[in-house]
Structures are given as C-alpha cells and as structure tokens.
Design an enzyme around this catalytic site. Structure first.
Site, PDB file in Angstrom:
ATOM      1  N   GLU A   6       0.767  -1.378  -0.077  1.00 25.32           N
ATOM      2  CA  GLU A   6       0.119   0.128  -0.064  1.00 25.32           C
ATOM      3  C   GLU A   6       0.803   1.282  -0.005  1.00 25.32           C
ATOM      4  O   GLU A   6       2.156   1.260   0.323  1.00 25.32           O
ATOM      5  CB  GLU A   6      -0.976  -0.022   1.074  1.00 25.32           C
ATOM      6  CG  GLU A   6      -1.886  -1.384   1.270  1.00 25.32           C
ATOM      7  CD  GLU A   6      -2.860  -1.114   2.213  1.00 25.32           C
ATOM      8  OE1 GLU A   6      -3.863  -2.025   2.288  1.00 25.32           O
ATOM      9  OE2 GLU A   6      -2.656  -0.460   3.305  1.00 25.32           O
TER      10      GLU A   6
ATOM     11  N   GLU B 201      -1.725 -10.140  -6.529  1.00 25.08           N
ATOM     12  CA  GLU B 201      -1.873 -10.642  -7.745  1.00 25.08           C
ATOM     13  C   GLU B 201      -0.965  -9.875  -8.944  1.00 25.08           C
ATOM     14  O   GLU B 201      -0.425 -10.629  -9.512  1.00 25.08           O
ATOM     15  CB  GLU B 201      -3.280 -10.799  -8.263  1.00 25.08           C
ATOM     16  CG  GLU B 201      -4.273 -11.582  -7.205  1.00 25.08           C
ATOM     17  CD  GLU B 201      -4.853 -10.739  -6.506  1.00 25.08           C
ATOM     18  OE1 GLU B 201      -5.931 -11.036  -5.867  1.00 25.08           O
ATOM     19  OE2 GLU B 201      -4.230  -9.682  -5.762  1.00 25.08           O
TER      20      GLU B 201
END
Length: 157
Positions: free
Chosen positions: A55, A66
């Site tokens: 993040e 992913e």
C-alpha cells in the site's frame, strides 16, 4: 465452482500453491487498510511466483498481490504460461488471524489475470482462499470475469 473445506481435497501442487500464497501475505505492507493479501501463481512449467499487496499513502498507487505475482512471472519471461493463481488474505488485527472470509481478486486483478489467460490461450484456474486455508473456492478467470475486455476487442489475435 468447487468449494473445499480441507487441503486434502487439493492436489499436492495446489496445496503447495495455497501455502505459498499464505506465506507471501506475511510480507504485505498494509498500514492503511490493515488487510494483508498474498498471491502465488504456477506456470505450465511448474515455476511458482509470489506477490503481496504493497500500500501507499496515495491510495490509488497500491500494488495488489496478484499484480506482483503476475509481474514477477512476466519479468522472468513466463507471463504467457500462467496456469493457476491462488489468493489469500487476512486482517492484520491480532484477533482476526483466523479469517473465515475467502479472498477473491479485485476487478483490476481480474482484468490482469484475464489478459494473462488470453496470452496463455487457456482459462486460468483461480484458487480463492481464506487465511487459515479451511475454505478454498476453485473457479476460473472466465467465471470471475465472463465478458472480459481483451486483445480481441482491439482487433488483435
């Protein structure tokens, strides 16, 4: 979609893959959402690539697990031979380590996995898992994104 409540129901290769996804979540950097996600994908050659969410204070600049796994495969020249991807996650709060919620790829990740399936010329299996791996839902990217936008929409291939 197949739902499994025991790792014993998976093939040994898929068991290893979901464990790899859960292990990758340990390296997530998730100070804003408090939600750690790990992903692991396996290519047709059996090579496994890992990713975790990273993040950022500029929320739109987040790197999904992913995406990290797909990018790692692509850097190694294996972006066109992805066979299966496993995803798991959990809240970082100490009382939520045994998360019962199954994690599925977000919309952006579904699009990226769909594109990888177009490159590989086959549907990619997706193993959506909760953190303690007591619930695993096996599906495919075509089921998760049935009318995906891809190369054919642009008149390619």
């Amino acid at each position: 979609m197949n739902t499994y409540s025991s790792l014993d129901d998976l093939s040994p290769q898929d068991r290893d893959l979901v464990h790899a996804a859960r292990a990758a979540a340990r390296y997530a950097y998730a100070p804003y959402s408090g939600y750690a996600v790990g992903a692991a994908l396996r290519t047709q050659r059996g090579v496994v690539y890992h990713g975790c969410n990273v993040e950022n204070a500029a929320y739109g600049v987040v790197l999904c697990a992913e995406v990290g796994a797909l990018a790692a495969a692509n850097v190694d020249g294996a972006g066109d031979v992805v066979q299966v991807i496993a995803v798991t996650g959990r809240l970082l709060a100490t009382d939520a380590k045994q998360s019962i919620a199954v994690v599925t790829p977000c919309g952006r990740c579904r699009q990226l996995i769909f594109e990888a399936s177009q490159r590989a010329r086959h549907d990619i299996r997706v193993l959506c898992c909760n953190h303690d791996l007591s619930r695993i839902e096996e599906t495919s990217i075509m089921a998760l994104l049935p009318s995906g936008f891809g190369p054919a929409n642009l008149g390619m291939g």
